[in-house]
Write a protein that holds these residues in place. Sequence first.
Motif, PDB file in Angstrom:
ATOM      1  N   LEU A  55       0.771  -1.326   0.180  1.00  0.00           N
ATOM      2  CA  LEU A  55      -0.125   0.172   0.047  1.00  0.00           C
ATOM      3  C   LEU A  55       0.977   0.993   0.025  1.00  0.00           C
ATOM      4  O   LEU A  55       0.499   2.086  -0.763  1.00  0.00           O
ATOM      5  N   PHE A  56       1.947   1.142   0.889  1.00  0.00           N
ATOM      6  CA  PHE A  56       2.768   2.562   0.597  1.00  0.00           C
ATOM      7  C   PHE A  56       3.439   2.565  -0.512  1.00  0.00           C
ATOM      8  O   PHE A  56       3.687   3.639  -0.910  1.00  0.00           O
ATOM      9  N   LEU A  57       4.104   1.363  -1.038  1.00  0.00           N
ATOM     10  CA  LEU A  57       4.606   1.665  -2.201  1.00  0.00           C
ATOM     11  C   LEU A  57       3.779   2.118  -3.520  1.00  0.00           C
ATOM     12  O   LEU A  57       4.244   3.110  -4.132  1.00  0.00           O
ATOM     13  N   PHE A  58       2.528   1.612  -3.534  1.00  0.00           N
ATOM     14  CA  PHE A  58       1.633   1.929  -4.358  1.00  0.00           C
ATOM     15  C   PHE A  58       1.112   3.255  -4.322  1.00  0.00           C
ATOM     16  O   PHE A  58       0.968   4.024  -5.172  1.00  0.00           O
ATOM     17  N   GLY A  59       1.009   3.811  -3.002  1.00  0.00           N
ATOM     18  CA  GLY A  59       0.568   5.313  -2.717  1.00  0.00           C
ATOM     19  C   GLY A  59       1.883   6.116  -3.132  1.00  0.00           C
ATOM     20  O   GLY A  59       1.602   7.131  -3.696  1.00  0.00           O
ATOM     21  N   GLY A  60       2.748   5.737  -2.878  1.00  0.00           N
ATOM     22  CA  GLY A  60       4.211   6.516  -3.127  1.00  0.00           C
ATOM     23  C   GLY A  60       4.310   6.625  -4.746  1.00  0.00           C
ATOM     24  O   GLY A  60       4.624   7.646  -5.062  1.00  0.00           O
ATOM     25  N   ILE A  61       3.875   5.658  -5.491  1.00  0.00           N
ATOM     26  CA  ILE A  61       3.954   5.762  -6.872  1.00  0.00           C
ATOM     27  C   ILE A  61       3.080   6.710  -7.486  1.00  0.00           C
ATOM     28  O   ILE A  61       3.380   7.467  -8.394  1.00  0.00           O
ATOM     29  N   ILE A  62       1.809   6.507  -6.962  1.00  0.00           N
ATOM     30  CA  ILE A  62       0.793   7.750  -7.457  1.00  0.00           C
ATOM     31  C   ILE A  62       1.187   9.009  -6.902  1.00  0.00           C
ATOM     32  O   ILE A  62       0.927   9.782  -7.733  1.00  0.00           O
ATOM     33  N   ARG A  63       1.795   9.418  -5.796  1.00  0.00           N
ATOM     34  CA  ARG A  63       2.315  10.733  -5.455  1.00  0.00           C
ATOM     35  C   ARG A  63       3.546  11.015  -6.429  1.00  0.00           C
ATOM     36  O   ARG A  63       3.445  12.163  -6.502  1.00  0.00           O
ATOM     37  N   LEU A  64       4.273  10.034  -6.645  1.00  0.00           N
ATOM     38  CA  LEU A  64       5.265  10.581  -7.633  1.00  0.00           C
ATOM     39  C   LEU A  64       4.686  10.934  -9.059  1.00  0.00           C
ATOM     40  O   LEU A  64       5.155  11.881  -9.505  1.00  0.00           O
ATOM     41  N   ILE A  65       3.588  10.417  -9.397  1.00  0.00           N
ATOM     42  CA  ILE A  65       2.914  10.609 -10.783  1.00  0.00           C
ATOM     43  C   ILE A  65       2.390  12.065 -10.481  1.00  0.00           C
ATOM     44  O   ILE A  65       2.371  13.053 -11.425  1.00  0.00           O
ATOM     45  N   GLN A  66       1.708  12.076  -9.350  1.00  0.00           N
ATOM     46  CA  GLN A  66       1.079  13.600  -9.137  1.00  0.00           C
ATOM     47  C   GLN A  66       2.260  14.630  -9.055  1.00  0.00           C
ATOM     48  O   GLN A  66       1.930  15.739  -9.656  1.00  0.00           O
ATOM     49  N   ALA A  67       3.340  14.336  -8.446  1.00  0.00           N
ATOM     50  CA  ALA A  67       4.300  15.416  -8.350  1.00  0.00           C
ATOM     51  C   ALA A  67       4.878  15.788  -9.782  1.00  0.00           C
ATOM     52  O   ALA A  67       5.148  17.049 -10.011  1.00  0.00           O
ATOM     53  N   ILE A  68       5.043  14.779 -10.605  1.00  0.00           N
ATOM     54  CA  ILE A  68       5.538  15.102 -11.879  1.00  0.00           C
ATOM     55  C   ILE A  68       4.479  16.015 -12.678  1.00  0.00           C
ATOM     56  O   ILE A  68       4.835  17.056 -13.267  1.00  0.00           O
ATOM     57  N   GLY A  69       3.145  15.753 -12.447  1.00  0.00           N
ATOM     58  CA  GLY A  69       2.167  16.394 -12.986  1.00  0.00           C
ATOM     59  C   GLY A  69       2.041  18.032 -12.427  1.00  0.00           C
ATOM     60  O   GLY A  69       1.966  18.952 -13.007  1.00  0.00           O
ATOM     61  N   PHE A  70       2.261  18.031 -11.122  1.00  0.00           N
ATOM     62  CA  PHE A  70       2.367  19.527 -10.517  1.00  0.00           C
ATOM     63  C   PHE A  70       3.365  20.334 -10.978  1.00  0.00           C
ATOM     64  O   PHE A  70       3.551  21.493 -10.409  1.00  0.00           O
ATOM     65  N   ARG A  71       4.813  19.568 -11.542  1.00  0.00           N
ATOM     66  CA  ARG A  71       5.766  20.395 -11.632  1.00  0.00           C
ATOM     67  C   ARG A  71       5.481  21.787 -12.660  1.00  0.00           C
ATOM     68  O   ARG A  71       6.035  22.747 -12.294  1.00  0.00           O
ATOM     69  N   ARG A  72       4.583  21.687 -13.456  1.00  0.00           N
ATOM     70  CA  ARG A  72       4.224  22.793 -14.247  1.00  0.00           C
ATOM     71  C   ARG A  72       2.956  23.808 -13.610  1.00  0.00           C
ATOM     72  O   ARG A  72       3.030  24.909 -13.829  1.00  0.00           O
ATOM     73  N   THR A  73       2.258  23.302 -12.609  1.00  0.00           N
ATOM     74  CA  THR A  73       1.236  24.022 -12.031  1.00  0.00           C
ATOM     75  C   THR A  73       1.420  24.540 -10.709  1.00  0.00           C
ATOM     76  O   THR A  73       1.279  25.812 -10.250  1.00  0.00           O
ATOM     77  N   ILE A  74       2.489  24.122  -9.810  1.00  0.00           N
ATOM     78  CA  ILE A  74       2.730  24.496  -8.462  1.00  0.00           C
ATOM     79  C   ILE A  74       4.103  25.248  -8.568  1.00  0.00           C
ATOM     80  O   ILE A  74       4.650  25.607  -7.218  1.00  0.00           O
ATOM     81  N   ALA A  75       4.934  25.325  -9.402  1.00  0.00           N
ATOM     82  CA  ALA A  75       6.088  26.082  -9.346  1.00  0.00           C
ATOM     83  C   ALA A  75       7.190  25.324  -8.309  1.00  0.00           C
ATOM     84  O   ALA A  75       7.547  24.175  -8.664  1.00  0.00           O
ATOM     85  N   ASN A  76       7.659  25.741  -7.294  1.00  0.00           N
ATOM     86  CA  ASN A  76       8.704  25.096  -6.565  1.00  0.00           C
ATOM     87  C   ASN A  76       8.237  24.341  -5.450  1.00  0.00           C
ATOM     88  O   ASN A  76       8.990  23.402  -5.143  1.00  0.00           O
ATOM     89  N   ARG A  77       6.978  24.444  -5.134  1.00  0.00           N
ATOM     90  CA  ARG A  77       6.296  23.472  -4.233  1.00  0.00           C
ATOM     91  C   ARG A  77       6.214  21.961  -4.613  1.00  0.00           C
ATOM     92  O   ARG A  77       6.124  21.098  -3.958  1.00  0.00           O
ATOM     93  N   TRP A  78       6.286  21.878  -5.849  1.00  0.00           N
ATOM     94  CA  TRP A  78       6.001  20.169  -6.363  1.00  0.00           C
ATOM     95  C   TRP A  78       7.086  19.304  -5.772  1.00  0.00           C
ATOM     96  O   TRP A  78       7.160  18.408  -5.607  1.00  0.00           O
ATOM     97  N   MET A  79       8.378  19.922  -5.455  1.00  0.00           N
ATOM     98  CA  MET A  79       9.522  19.096  -4.793  1.00  0.00           C
ATOM     99  C   MET A  79       9.051  18.610  -3.471  1.00  0.00           C
ATOM    100  O   MET A  79       9.535  17.648  -3.056  1.00  0.00           O
ATOM    101  N   TYR A  80       8.070  19.338  -2.601  1.00  0.00           N
ATOM    102  CA  TYR A  80       7.626  18.528  -1.466  1.00  0.00           C
ATOM    103  C   TYR A  80       6.910  17.225  -1.918  1.00  0.00           C
ATOM    104  O   TYR A  80       7.025  16.248  -1.153  1.00  0.00           O
ATOM    105  N   PHE A  81       6.162  17.402  -2.896  1.00  0.00           N
ATOM    106  CA  PHE A  81       5.345  16.217  -3.143  1.00  0.00           C
ATOM    107  C   PHE A  81       6.237  14.982  -3.749  1.00  0.00           C
ATOM    108  O   PHE A  81       6.221  14.075  -3.584  1.00  0.00           O
ATOM    109  N   MET A  82       7.291  15.526  -4.531  1.00  0.00           N
ATOM    110  CA  MET A  82       8.428  14.548  -4.992  1.00  0.00           C
ATOM    111  C   MET A  82       9.152  13.928  -3.686  1.00  0.00           C
ATOM    112  O   MET A  82       9.293  12.761  -3.650  1.00  0.00           O
TER     113      MET A  82
END
Length: 136
Positions: A55-82
């Motif tokens: 569950l942690f691994l799957f959730g981390g992969i989902i968050r990683l995909i989200q972080a890459i998507g946030f790269r364009r919309t959240i400017a510098n804060r996407w690194m926290y998601f990463m």
Amino acid sequence: MPSSVSSPSFKGCGINGTAFRQVSLMGIIYILIALIVFFFAETLASLLPIFIGALFLFGGIIRLIQAIGFRRTIANRWMYFMLSSLLWIGIGLIMLVNPFDSLIVLFQLFGGFLIAVGVVEWVLYFTLRSSRRQLG
């Protein structure tokens, strides 16, 4: 009074026949899951660390995909998601590689989290109590 009674409609409550059947089905599913957990508790408990790790691994992969998507919309804060996604992936991998020892550490971390939440609740209580006295 109607002569033939079909499934209850609960028209006053906004529950139609389909919703009634869904509730009935969910009740049956919950009972079946409860019986499985009751009779196979030891086996399920031994598999719990592996499920949590997956569950942690799957959730981390989902968050990683989200972080890459946030790269364009959240400017510098996407690194926290990463960083948080990499942390979730790391914890998941550790749980999968060494599930039983890491489960003890996970429970200790959970206990520490509960202590922190308790302290925050007490601080909030005393803050609200003092502000209530000032208003009253």
